[in-house]
Write a protein that holds these residues in place. Structure first.
Motif, PDB file in Angstrom:
ATOM      1  N   LEU A 188       2.072 -64.303  -2.624  1.00  9.52           N
ATOM      2  CA  LEU A 188       2.004 -62.869  -2.381  1.00  9.52           C
ATOM      3  C   LEU A 188       0.624 -62.472  -1.878  1.00  9.52           C
ATOM      4  N   MET A 189       0.590 -61.393  -1.104  1.00 10.77           N
ATOM      5  CA  MET A 189      -0.689 -60.766  -0.783  1.00 10.77           C
ATOM      6  C   MET A 189      -0.831 -59.536  -1.677  1.00 10.77           C
ATOM      7  N   PRO A 190      -2.069 -59.042  -1.837  1.00 13.75           N
ATOM      8  CA  PRO A 190      -2.297 -57.946  -2.773  1.00 13.75           C
ATOM      9  C   PRO A 190      -1.405 -56.730  -2.513  1.00 13.75           C
ATOM     10  N   ASP A 191      -1.081 -56.483  -1.234  1.00 13.46           N
ATOM     11  CA  ASP A 191      -0.261 -55.309  -0.933  1.00 13.46           C
ATOM     12  C   ASP A 191       1.231 -55.597  -1.016  1.00 13.46           C
ATOM     13  N   GLY A 192       1.600 -56.771  -1.493  1.00 14.05           N
ATOM     14  CA  GLY A 192       3.002 -57.057  -1.717  1.00 14.05           C
ATOM     15  C   GLY A 192       3.670 -57.867  -0.624  1.00 14.05           C
ATOM     16  N   ARG A 193       2.982 -58.077   0.500  1.00 14.49           N
ATOM     17  CA  ARG A 193       3.590 -58.930   1.511  1.00 14.49           C
ATOM     18  C   ARG A 193       3.854 -60.302   0.904  1.00 14.49           C
ATOM     19  N   ARG A 194       4.992 -60.876   1.240  1.00 14.27           N
ATOM     20  CA  ARG A 194       5.403 -62.102   0.588  1.00 14.27           C
ATOM     21  C   ARG A 194       5.737 -63.165   1.623  1.00 14.27           C
ATOM     22  N   GLN A 195       5.353 -64.376   1.360  1.00 19.05           N
ATOM     23  CA  GLN A 195       5.768 -65.490   2.214  1.00 19.05           C
ATOM     24  C   GLN A 195       6.447 -66.531   1.346  1.00 19.05           C
ATOM     25  N   ILE A 196       7.697 -66.788   1.625  1.00 18.91           N
ATOM     26  CA  ILE A 196       8.389 -67.868   0.919  1.00 18.91           C
ATOM     27  C   ILE A 196       7.992 -69.175   1.571  1.00 18.91           C
ATOM     28  N   VAL A 197       7.419 -70.065   0.792  1.00 20.04           N
ATOM     29  CA  VAL A 197       6.914 -71.322   1.364  1.00 20.04           C
ATOM     30  C   VAL A 197       7.939 -72.442   1.271  1.00 20.04           C
ATOM     31  N   GLY A 198       9.029 -72.191   0.560  1.00 23.81           N
ATOM     32  CA  GLY A 198      10.064 -73.210   0.513  1.00 23.81           C
ATOM     33  C   GLY A 198      11.152 -72.870  -0.478  1.00 23.81           C
ATOM     34  N   PHE A 199      12.277 -73.537  -0.336  1.00 25.46           N
ATOM     35  CA  PHE A 199      13.342 -73.446  -1.317  1.00 25.46           C
ATOM     36  C   PHE A 199      13.453 -74.813  -1.973  1.00 25.46           C
ATOM     37  N   ALA A 200      13.508 -74.821  -3.293  1.00 22.04           N
ATOM     38  CA  ALA A 200      13.612 -76.087  -4.018  1.00 22.04           C
ATOM     39  C   ALA A 200      15.051 -76.331  -4.398  1.00 22.04           C
ATOM     40  N   GLU A 201      15.448 -77.582  -4.324  1.00 19.29           N
ATOM     41  CA  GLU A 201      16.806 -77.891  -4.743  1.00 19.29           C
ATOM     42  C   GLU A 201      16.842 -79.160  -5.583  1.00 19.29           C
ATOM     43  N   LEU A 202      18.043 -79.535  -5.921  1.00 22.89           N
ATOM     44  CA  LEU A 202      18.299 -80.662  -6.809  1.00 22.89           C
ATOM     45  C   LEU A 202      17.385 -81.845  -6.504  1.00 22.89           C
ATOM     46  N   GLY A 203      16.614 -82.240  -7.497  1.00 25.06           N
ATOM     47  CA  GLY A 203      15.782 -83.423  -7.348  1.00 25.06           C
ATOM     48  C   GLY A 203      14.357 -83.149  -6.901  1.00 25.06           C
ATOM     49  N   ASP A 204      14.071 -81.925  -6.507  1.00 28.88           N
ATOM     50  CA  ASP A 204      12.716 -81.644  -6.026  1.00 28.88           C
ATOM     51  C   ASP A 204      11.707 -81.594  -7.172  1.00 28.88           C
ATOM     52  N   PHE A 205      10.495 -82.031  -6.846  1.00 27.08           N
ATOM     53  CA  PHE A 205       9.378 -81.953  -7.783  1.00 27.08           C
ATOM     54  C   PHE A 205       8.638 -80.639  -7.568  1.00 27.08           C
ATOM     55  N   LEU A 206       8.296 -79.969  -8.646  1.00 29.34           N
ATOM     56  CA  LEU A 206       7.617 -78.681  -8.532  1.00 29.34           C
ATOM     57  C   LEU A 206       6.381 -78.656  -9.412  1.00 29.34           C
ATOM     58  N   GLY A 207       5.314 -78.084  -8.899  1.00 26.43           N
ATOM     59  CA  GLY A 207       4.159 -77.844  -9.742  1.00 26.43           C
ATOM     60  C   GLY A 207       3.247 -79.042  -9.887  1.00 26.43           C
TER      61      GLY A 207
END
Lengths: 247, 247
Positions: B75-94
DNA sequence: CGACAGATTGACTTGATTCAAAAAGTGTGG
DNA sequence: CCACACTTTTTGAATCAAGTCAATCTGTCG
């Protein structure tokens, strides 16, 4: 001998400058291990403009950049170009898991590199176990950078994009918390052309040029020739880059 | 026991479907090693809309997604949002190398995950050496995806962006060479809202909706409700996504 | 000093956004 | 099962930021 030594020296010099980042081979290879490293690599030099990695070509080697800079880009069939990054001292290039390179790398000015055959990685990693952690860290920090680039391209205005670019150039080694002093002017070399900047930021040359002009008029920067900028208000630019309004 | 077993099963099932990709834990952990894996992880379930990773928060854990999907965004401070990806079955996160998460992860529909404390990684990797190669491969394939996303956001038109998105959704596991048959219609669920698609593609909801409308009129897709699309001309869409003109 | 590529500036166009309103889903309770 | 309220999506009209096209200008280098 000279080969490996100069790599280490070059990288070490860089690490001296940028204590905040230490992603290079020098940190994982002790001096007594040098000969093994030298044996595995060969030093190569490319003149300005030479493409030394070709998108889609079989990925035989990977490189560590030891001098100069390079631009990395992908092309669409009709010639549209997206620069996906600029490589600098110490960066790893061509470390793909697939059979082919995902981007083209072109020398920005003369570059020197150390080339390793992909087949040597496993041996290197076995010999220098800490290298593995480094490679992982490099990959994951690159992923974070990519995410902020997505925000730049997807959601920022032309001014914010150029500000982001300038701030990024101002702190190439150390991420975001790097601007020395918010109020201290900072002069940067810009080895890339306006066209390169445009293709990096998803803009046209004209828009890049106009935005440089605006910043100049507003007293945010001053420009010497086309390849040197001084940030007069780094703090303002940084806020602009992050979408923070100053009143 | 149930915990680890279900992870393996879920992931194995997926690998069955997508032979082209095998980036999941099931490939690097033998059945007899299961108890050790189970001991290190805990299973967690989150309801639709819950943010289970917060951008900027201390990165204590990493996750393997075992059910449902998630959107990852900044997110940007004014609320603009960029989705950087969709995670699905088997994906590693974090799996970040820094102290904090670089993005927020929000459940798209209900989500189940296996959670591992970061501190457990080293032990896991020591115990299952092949896991390390997997992690590296995962990271580098993610980097390649990021590069093509940069092209989408930086250089493609609205139509090309939406086509890229649809083609990507059509082959979530196997990269680009996946469209089953160029002429065979293919029905996809779209668990994400138009707003999500817009924030992923760097467009507005209106433009996304209009472009869906155009594709429909042109006979490229047909839409059932807002969350299911059928690609009637996958080949045409794929060419459009890649900027190839058909005459 | 020319000559040429790269950069800047100007005038106009346009693809995508914004603002606004209507339509289509979705879920809830009677 | 339907009616109501709410959200999401679609469609329309007007606007605007960035792109395109075209004409200078500037810097560099033999």
């Amino acid at each position: 001998m000279e080969t490996g030594r100069s790599l280490i020296d070059a990288v070490r010099e860089r690490c001296g400058r940028c204590s905040g980042r230490s992603l290079s081979i020098c940190n994982v290879i002790d001096d007594q291990d040098l000969p093994a490293l030298v044996a595995a690599s060969s030093r190569v030099v490319f003149p300005s403009g030479r493409c030394f990695i070709q998108e889609g070509a079989p990925a035989h080697d990977f490189y560590v950049l030891t001098g100069g800079r390079a631009k990395l880009f992908t092309l669409m069939p009709d010639g549209r170009r997206q620069i996906v990054g600029f490589a600098e001292l110490g960066d790893f290039l061509g470390l793909t898991s697939s059979e082919t390179y995902a981007f083209t790398a072109e020398a920005l000015g003369d570059v020197t590199l150390c080339r390793f055959p992909h087949s040597a990685i496993d041996r290197l990693v076995e010999r220098f176990p800490r290298l593995r952690g480094r490679l992982q860290k490099e990959a994951s920090s690159e992923l974070v950078k990519m995410q902020s680039r997505l925000m730049v391209l997807g959601r920022k205005t032309a001014r914010e994009r150029l500000a982001s670019f300038l701030v990024e150039q101002a702190s190439p080694c150390c991420g975001h918390h790097a601007l020395h002093d918010e109020r201290e002017p900072l002069t940067l070399p810009l080895p890339m052309s306006r066209t390169d900047i445009a293709d990096y930021l998803g803009l046209t040359i004209e828009t890049v040029s106009r935005t440089f002009g605006l910043f100049r008029k507003e007293g945010l920067i001053s420009v010497k020739g086309a390849s040197s900028v001084t940030l007069l208000e780094p703090g303002v630019l940084s806020d602009m880059a992050n979408g923070i309004k100053r009143d």
